[in-house]
Write a protein that holds these residues in place. Structure first.
Motif, short mmCIF file in Angstrom:
data_model
loop_
_atom_site.label_atom_id
_atom_site.label_comp_id
_atom_site.label_asym_id
_atom_site.label_seq_id
_atom_site.Cartn_x
_atom_site.Cartn_y
_atom_site.Cartn_z
N SER A 41 28.87 29.63 -38.60
CA SER A 41 27.80 28.65 -38.87
C SER A 41 28.15 27.31 -38.21
O SER A 41 29.29 27.12 -37.75
N PHE A 43 29.26 23.98 -36.56
CA PHE A 43 30.06 23.66 -35.36
C PHE A 43 30.71 24.92 -34.78
O PHE A 43 30.72 25.12 -33.56
N ASP A 62 35.57 34.40 -40.78
CA ASP A 62 34.73 33.65 -41.74
C ASP A 62 34.63 34.47 -43.02
O ASP A 62 34.87 35.68 -43.02
N ASP A 90 39.41 34.80 -45.06
CA ASP A 90 39.32 33.71 -46.03
C ASP A 90 40.52 32.80 -45.76
O ASP A 90 41.67 33.20 -45.99
N VAL A 91 40.26 31.60 -45.26
CA VAL A 91 41.37 30.74 -44.82
C VAL A 91 42.30 30.33 -45.97
O VAL A 91 43.42 29.90 -45.74
N ASN A 119 38.59 25.25 -37.99
CA ASN A 119 37.29 24.63 -38.20
C ASN A 119 36.70 24.86 -39.60
O ASN A 119 35.92 24.03 -40.08
N TYR A 211 37.48 15.88 -50.50
CA TYR A 211 37.14 16.10 -49.09
C TYR A 211 37.87 15.05 -48.24
O TYR A 211 38.51 15.38 -47.24
N LYS A 215 40.74 15.70 -45.45
CA LYS A 215 40.53 15.33 -44.04
C LYS A 215 41.54 14.26 -43.60
O LYS A 215 41.93 14.23 -42.43
N PRO A 241 34.15 14.36 -36.33
CA PRO A 241 32.72 14.04 -36.23
C PRO A 241 32.22 13.20 -37.39
O PRO A 241 32.70 13.32 -38.52
N VAL A 244 26.69 15.31 -39.19
CA VAL A 244 25.82 16.09 -38.30
C VAL A 244 25.06 17.06 -39.21
O VAL A 244 25.65 17.61 -40.14
N THR A 246 24.31 20.12 -40.52
CA THR A 246 24.68 21.54 -40.57
C THR A 246 24.59 21.95 -42.03
O THR A 246 24.33 21.12 -42.90
#
Ligand SMILES: NC(=O)c1ccc[n+]([C@@H]2O[C@H](COP(=O)([O-])OP(=O)(O)OC[C@H]3O[C@@H](n4cnc5c(N)ncnc54)[C@H](O)[C@@H]3O)[C@@H](O)[C@H]2O)c1
Length: 377
Positions: A41, A43, A62, A90-91, A119, A211, A215, A241, A244, A246
């Protein structure tokens, strides 16, 4: 590169700051195998489309199996290339990521991985570190750390695996920011780890505490790695970024952003593609913002021209941050990077000596084969 004695930029194989006006050639990704976590999905899917169209073999991991399988089906047809794959990953689960890398290596047409994009990410739906609604409880409930698990722990797992698999990429060379821009050099096997940060890596986003923490962690990971990743020949870059549109931005976020100038997904893809295509770029971090009109002042400085632009301004959406980290370093960093560099050079000599030893052994064996009278009974 600076000759400043406090700089470790050259020793850490960092490339010079990015000039966004310089062209880049995305077709150099042709034939490379690129892994993208969260590639079903937003990016990830946009990177997939762009690099697959340029001839790369893209393998996405994903948790969304149906989206992942359907995008792979569509891009295989569009590019007439069956070397694109979806692997459930699953990361947050170490073994799931190990399987992703192992399986991808088997599926890669040349048996190696050229690039990895960390990502996958989620946003905070129910803000965790908000004032608890009920202060009468005996103790607060355990906080939900899912955002940290996906956006930070997941990225750390991906990074750990990338630093293992990328240097094993057959035929790849250690990063060299001074190599030529020849097509052959640019298209050679790569070792690239691209991290996806966010504006939240640099500034606070109210109610997105976890979050922002995650990050900021990704930014910290990038800034640390760019001092050391050269020892495994891996180049590491970061894209941060601004908002955006998404799937990650839900209703309330969209409401707060209503009418605002957002960043464009094509600018994010362009920034990532520049870092992916130019194999000299190492240790650079790009912020992708909404396009802004900028004018040059008489003093030679760039300034936001606001609404009063009379047509002389330039649209800018790409900014480099933490540009000079390695230019003026403290004694600990200088000495550590110096020591690691010495070890790196030493490894080169050890490899050269062992290659030479093997070459001499082979020559002696060949000589025995060609001149059998030399063989001792
Ligand atoms: N869209 C933005 O405004 C924005 C801005 C800055 C940074 N980012 C970052 O960009 C990255 C991509 O986000 P996006 O905007 O494309 O969002 P998106 O929701 O469109 O895509 C994220 C993808 O990650 C996948 N994913 C979620 N949890 C996963 C897990 N545990 N394992 C594997 N995959 C998982 C999702 O299924 C989805 O396919 C994220 O790291 C995000 O934090 C987004």
């Amino acid at each position: 590169m600076s000759s400043n004695i406090y700089s470790v930029a050259a020793k850490a194989r960092q490339s010079r700051p990015i000039d966004p006006s310089e062209p880049f050639d995305v077709s150099s990704v042709k034939g490379k195998t690129i892994l993208i976590t969260g590639g079903a999905s937003g990016f990830g899917a946009a990177f997939f489309r762009e690099w697959a169209a340029a001839g790369a073999n893209v393998i996405i991991g994903d948790v969304d199996d149906s989206k992942g399988e359907s995008i792979v089906r569509a891009i295989r047809i569009a590019t007439d290339n069956h070397n694109h794959h979806f692997i459930h990953c699953d990361v947050t689960d170490w073994q799931s990521q190990v399987n992703f890398f192992k399986e991808a290596t088997k599926l890669s047409p040349h048996g190696g991985i050229d690039a990895v994009v960390a990502n996958a990410g989620i946003a905070e739906v129910n803000p965790t570190f908000n004032t608890p609604k009920n202060l009468d409880m005996e103790e607060p409930p355990k906080p939900n750390m899912k955002v940290i698990d996906v956006n930070l722990m997941g990225v750390l797992y991906t990074t750990h695996l990338a630093l293992f698999y990328l240097p094993r990429n057959p035929g790849s060379q250690p990063v060299d920011p001074n190599k030529s821009t020849d097509r052959a050099d640019q298209s050679s096997r790569d070792r690239h780890l691209l991290l996806i940060g966010s504006l939240a890596s640099l500034c606070p986003i109210p109610l997105q505490t976890l979050y922002g923490t995650a990050k900021h962690g990704v930014l910290g990971l990038f800034r640390s790695l760019r001092c050391t990743a050269f020892t495994s020949g891996v180049r590491v870059n970061l894209v941060c970024p601004y908002f955006v549109e998404t799937a990650i931005i839900r209703g309330p976020g969209r409401a707060v952003l209503a009418g605002a100038n957002l960043a464009k997904i094509e600018d994010v893809v362009n920034a990532a593609s520049r870092l992916m295509s130019d194999t000299r770029i190492n240790g650079r971090s790009l912020v992708v913002g909404p396009p802004l009109k900028i004018v040059e002042t008489e003093e030679g400085e760039w300034q936001y021209s606001g609404q009063e632009d009379n047509g002389t301004g330039t649209d800018v959406s790409l900014w480099e941050v933490h540009v000079d980290d390695l230019e003026n370093t403290d004694v600990f960093i200088r000495r550590m990077v110096g020591l690691m560099n010495a070890a790196y050079e030493m490894n080169g000599w050890i490899k050269w000596t062992s290659d030479l030893g093997r070459a001499l052994l082979l020559t002696a064996t060949d000589a025995t084969r060609i001149f059998p009278w030399r063989r001792r009974n």
